[in-house]
Design a protein around this motif. Structure first.
Motif, PDB file in Angstrom:
ATOM      1  N   ILE A 178       0.816  -1.393   0.107  1.00  0.00           N
ATOM      2  CA  ILE A 178      -0.102   0.401   0.005  1.00  0.00           C
ATOM      3  C   ILE A 178       0.487   1.401   0.052  1.00  0.00           C
ATOM      4  CG2 ILE A 178      -1.736   1.457   1.420  1.00  0.00           C
ATOM      5  CD1 ILE A 178      -2.788  -1.157   2.395  1.00  0.00           C
ATOM      6  N   ILE A 179       1.710   1.402   1.033  1.00  0.00           N
ATOM      7  CA  ILE A 179       2.695   2.459   1.184  1.00  0.00           C
ATOM      8  C   ILE A 179       3.343   2.454  -0.396  1.00  0.00           C
ATOM      9  CG2 ILE A 179       5.341   3.462   1.734  1.00  0.00           C
ATOM     10  CD1 ILE A 179       4.073   2.061   4.519  1.00  0.00           C
ATOM     11  N   LEU A 180       3.681   1.873  -1.587  1.00  0.00           N
ATOM     12  CA  LEU A 180       4.431   1.218  -2.147  1.00  0.00           C
ATOM     13  C   LEU A 180       3.712   2.053  -3.730  1.00  0.00           C
ATOM     14  CD1 LEU A 180       7.166   0.493  -3.621  1.00  0.00           C
ATOM     15  CD2 LEU A 180       6.294  -1.381  -4.137  1.00  0.00           C
ATOM     16  N   GLY A 181       2.621   1.652  -3.996  1.00  0.00           N
ATOM     17  CA  GLY A 181       1.643   1.907  -4.817  1.00  0.00           C
ATOM     18  C   GLY A 181       1.208   3.671  -4.972  1.00  0.00           C
ATOM     19  N   PHE A 182       1.073   3.800  -3.066  1.00  0.00           N
ATOM     20  CA  PHE A 182       0.881   5.288  -2.871  1.00  0.00           C
ATOM     21  C   PHE A 182       1.744   6.348  -3.456  1.00  0.00           C
ATOM     22  CE2 PHE A 182       0.432   8.514   0.447  1.00  0.00           C
ATOM     23  CZ  PHE A 182      -0.717   9.075  -0.300  1.00  0.00           C
ATOM     24  N   GLY A 183       2.582   6.056  -2.631  1.00  0.00           N
ATOM     25  CA  GLY A 183       4.336   6.241  -3.699  1.00  0.00           C
ATOM     26  C   GLY A 183       4.113   6.701  -4.818  1.00  0.00           C
ATOM     27  N   ILE A 184       4.036   5.094  -5.931  1.00  0.00           N
ATOM     28  CA  ILE A 184       4.234   5.689  -7.843  1.00  0.00           C
ATOM     29  C   ILE A 184       3.509   5.728  -7.640  1.00  0.00           C
ATOM     30  CG2 ILE A 184       3.783   3.806  -9.715  1.00  0.00           C
ATOM     31  CD1 ILE A 184       5.162   1.481  -7.112  1.00  0.00           C
ATOM     32  N   SER A 185       2.062   6.160  -6.706  1.00  0.00           N
ATOM     33  CA  SER A 185       0.577   7.118  -7.507  1.00  0.00           C
ATOM     34  C   SER A 185       1.198   8.176  -8.255  1.00  0.00           C
ATOM     35  CB  SER A 185       0.184   6.865  -7.032  1.00  0.00           C
ATOM     36  OG  SER A 185      -0.757   5.659  -6.724  1.00  0.00           O
ATOM     37  N   PHE A 186       1.759   8.792  -6.477  1.00  0.00           N
ATOM     38  CA  PHE A 186       2.342  10.257  -6.734  1.00  0.00           C
ATOM     39  C   PHE A 186       3.356  10.814  -7.892  1.00  0.00           C
ATOM     40  CE2 PHE A 186       0.995  11.290  -2.224  1.00  0.00           C
ATOM     41  CZ  PHE A 186       0.558  12.326  -2.276  1.00  0.00           C
ATOM     42  N   CYS A 187       3.811  10.106  -8.192  1.00  0.00           N
ATOM     43  CA  CYS A 187       4.562   9.765  -9.073  1.00  0.00           C
ATOM     44  C   CYS A 187       4.366  10.044 -10.821  1.00  0.00           C
ATOM     45  CB  CYS A 187       6.050   8.564  -8.662  1.00  0.00           C
ATOM     46  SG  CYS A 187       7.192   9.391  -7.482  1.00  0.00           S
ATOM     47  N   VAL A 188       3.475   9.054 -10.888  1.00  0.00           N
ATOM     48  CA  VAL A 188       2.991   9.052 -12.123  1.00  0.00           C
ATOM     49  C   VAL A 188       2.571  10.495 -12.431  1.00  0.00           C
ATOM     50  CG1 VAL A 188       1.537   8.184 -13.053  1.00  0.00           C
ATOM     51  CG2 VAL A 188       2.735   6.462 -12.360  1.00  0.00           C
ATOM     52  N   ILE A 189       1.523  10.220 -11.381  1.00  0.00           N
ATOM     53  CA  ILE A 189       0.519  11.942 -11.242  1.00  0.00           C
ATOM     54  C   ILE A 189       1.842  13.161 -11.741  1.00  0.00           C
ATOM     55  CG2 ILE A 189      -1.180  13.600 -10.714  1.00  0.00           C
ATOM     56  CD1 ILE A 189      -2.263  10.942  -8.318  1.00  0.00           C
ATOM     57  N   ALA A 190       2.615  14.034 -11.098  1.00  0.00           N
ATOM     58  CA  ALA A 190       4.340  14.298 -10.752  1.00  0.00           C
ATOM     59  C   ALA A 190       4.131  14.645 -12.102  1.00  0.00           C
ATOM     60  CB  ALA A 190       4.657  14.349  -9.683  1.00  0.00           C
ATOM     61  N   ASN A 191       4.810  13.135 -12.565  1.00  0.00           N
ATOM     62  CA  ASN A 191       5.040  12.686 -13.749  1.00  0.00           C
ATOM     63  C   ASN A 191       6.503  13.376 -13.877  1.00  0.00           C
ATOM     64  OD1 ASN A 191       5.477  12.311 -16.749  1.00  0.00           O
ATOM     65  ND2 ASN A 191       5.283  13.547 -17.238  1.00  0.00           N
ATOM     66  N   THR A 192       7.490  12.744 -12.335  1.00  0.00           N
ATOM     67  CA  THR A 192       8.471  13.208 -12.374  1.00  0.00           C
ATOM     68  C   THR A 192       9.879  11.560 -12.734  1.00  0.00           C
ATOM     69  OG1 THR A 192       8.121  11.589  -9.828  1.00  0.00           O
ATOM     70  CG2 THR A 192       7.692  14.107 -10.117  1.00  0.00           C
ATOM     71  N   VAL A 193      10.956  11.875 -12.294  1.00  0.00           N
ATOM     72  CA  VAL A 193      12.153  10.666 -12.825  1.00  0.00           C
ATOM     73  C   VAL A 193      11.467   9.696 -11.954  1.00  0.00           C
ATOM     74  CG1 VAL A 193      14.198  10.392 -12.403  1.00  0.00           C
ATOM     75  CG2 VAL A 193      13.754  12.608 -13.380  1.00  0.00           C
ATOM     76  N   MET A 194      11.864   8.399 -12.346  1.00  0.00           N
ATOM     77  CA  MET A 194      11.230   7.641 -11.471  1.00  0.00           C
ATOM     78  C   MET A 194      12.102   6.365 -11.495  1.00  0.00           C
ATOM     79  SD  MET A 194       7.532   6.916 -12.926  1.00  0.00           S
ATOM     80  CE  MET A 194       6.120   8.098 -13.199  1.00  0.00           C
ATOM     81  N   ASN A 195      11.899   5.072 -10.834  1.00  0.00           N
ATOM     82  CA  ASN A 195      13.023   4.124 -10.115  1.00  0.00           C
ATOM     83  C   ASN A 195      12.797   3.858 -12.001  1.00  0.00           C
ATOM     84  OD1 ASN A 195      14.854   2.343  -9.514  1.00  0.00           O
ATOM     85  ND2 ASN A 195      13.109   1.148  -8.423  1.00  0.00           N
ATOM     86  N   SER A 196      13.662   3.151 -12.522  1.00  0.00           N
ATOM     87  CA  SER A 196      13.878   2.578 -13.714  1.00  0.00           C
ATOM     88  C   SER A 196      12.318   1.588 -14.613  1.00  0.00           C
ATOM     89  CB  SER A 196      15.276   2.127 -14.034  1.00  0.00           C
ATOM     90  OG  SER A 196      15.318   0.604 -13.549  1.00  0.00           O
TER      91      SER A 196
ATOM     92  N   CYS B  80      -0.791  -6.950  -6.189  1.00  0.00           N
ATOM     93  CA  CYS B  80      -1.625  -5.730  -5.635  1.00  0.00           C
ATOM     94  C   CYS B  80      -0.754  -4.329  -6.010  1.00  0.00           C
ATOM     95  CB  CYS B  80      -2.221  -6.080  -4.685  1.00  0.00           C
ATOM     96  SG  CYS B  80      -2.847  -7.935  -3.629  1.00  0.00           S
ATOM     97  N   THR B  81       0.092  -4.448  -6.359  1.00  0.00           N
ATOM     98  CA  THR B  81       1.013  -2.901  -6.630  1.00  0.00           C
ATOM     99  C   THR B  81       0.772  -1.812  -7.304  1.00  0.00           C
ATOM    100  OG1 THR B  81       3.083  -3.231  -5.771  1.00  0.00           O
ATOM    101  CG2 THR B  81       3.307  -1.385  -6.570  1.00  0.00           C
ATOM    102  N   GLY B  82       0.051  -2.583  -8.391  1.00  0.00           N
ATOM    103  CA  GLY B  82      -1.166  -2.174  -9.233  1.00  0.00           C
ATOM    104  C   GLY B  82      -2.104  -1.466  -8.980  1.00  0.00           C
ATOM    105  N   ILE B  83      -2.767  -2.245  -8.270  1.00  0.00           N
ATOM    106  CA  ILE B  83      -4.311  -2.134  -7.547  1.00  0.00           C
ATOM    107  C   ILE B  83      -3.842  -0.903  -6.835  1.00  0.00           C
ATOM    108  CG2 ILE B  83      -5.999  -3.736  -6.754  1.00  0.00           C
ATOM    109  CD1 ILE B  83      -5.510  -5.972  -7.776  1.00  0.00           C
ATOM    110  N   VAL B  84      -3.313  -1.000  -6.241  1.00  0.00           N
ATOM    111  CA  VAL B  84      -3.270   0.219  -4.921  1.00  0.00           C
ATOM    112  C   VAL B  84      -3.101   1.352  -6.410  1.00  0.00           C
ATOM    113  CG1 VAL B  84      -1.703   0.845  -3.046  1.00  0.00           C
ATOM    114  CG2 VAL B  84      -2.516  -1.264  -3.398  1.00  0.00           C
ATOM    115  N   ILE B  85      -2.159   1.374  -6.846  1.00  0.00           N
ATOM    116  CA  ILE B  85      -2.025   2.454  -7.765  1.00  0.00           C
ATOM    117  C   ILE B  85      -3.333   2.986  -8.826  1.00  0.00           C
ATOM    118  CG2 ILE B  85      -0.811   3.145  -9.728  1.00  0.00           C
ATOM    119  CD1 ILE B  85       1.653   1.110  -9.382  1.00  0.00           C
TER     120      ILE B  85
END
Length: 159
Positions: free
Chosen positions: A53-71, A127-132
């Motif tokens: 849940i924490i990981l998916g939450f953080g990735i959601s922020f990166c996707v929305i903000a369109n920032t540099v992400m882990n590869s 589940c990570t994708g589901i959380v995202i």
């Protein structure tokens, strides 16, 4: 670069040092919380669910903000942007593919035994994708409003 072609932005090369930094913080986190490794199986499942849940939450922020992400996430984002398919769905497909490859490689290189991949890995992959997919639509408007407001303030100060 191969997926995005002309749309590739050189700032995305920051994924390389980011990967090293991410690895360092992962190792540090594992060390810092080594005392909290539960022995009871149900508590281990709670740990993997909370982490997912924490990981998916953080990735959601990166996707929305369109920032540099882990590869790994950046690869999925590039495919998502190119194909216009849902990031969360592609993330599930990517993660499950990685787990399948890990299982095959484990069987090949460890005398037909599975090493390092168990149910927690599969839970996280599924589940990570589901959380995202859950968080992204709920966070998009407030985060874009915040980013827009913050960007407007920066322009005020620089003018």
């Amino acid at each position: 670069i191969l997926i995005l072609r002309r749309k590739f932005q050189p700032i995305q090369l920051l994924q390389i040092p980011l990967s090293f930094l991410f690895g360092y913080f992962t190792d540090f986190g594992m060390w810092a919380f080594s005392w909290a490794s539960p022995e009871l199986y149900p508590l281990r499942l709670v740990n993997i669910c909370c982490g997912t849940i924490i990981l998916g939450f953080g990735i959601s922020f990166c996707v929305i903000a369109n920032t540099v992400m882990n590869s790994g996430e950046a690869f999925v984002k590039a495919i998502s942007d190119t194909t216009r398919k849902d990031f969360g769905t592609l993330k599930i497909c990517f993660d499950v593919s990685c787990v399948c490859i890990a299982l095959v490689l484990s069987l090949v290189f460890f005398d037909f035994t599975i090493q390092g991949t168990r149910e927690g890995t599969l839970i996280a992959a599924l589940c990570t994708g589901i959380v995202i997919k859950f968080f992204t639509p709920r966070l998009r408007q407030p985060l874009e409003r915040f980013i827009g407001c913050h960007h407007a303030r920066q322009e005020e100060f620089s003018a």
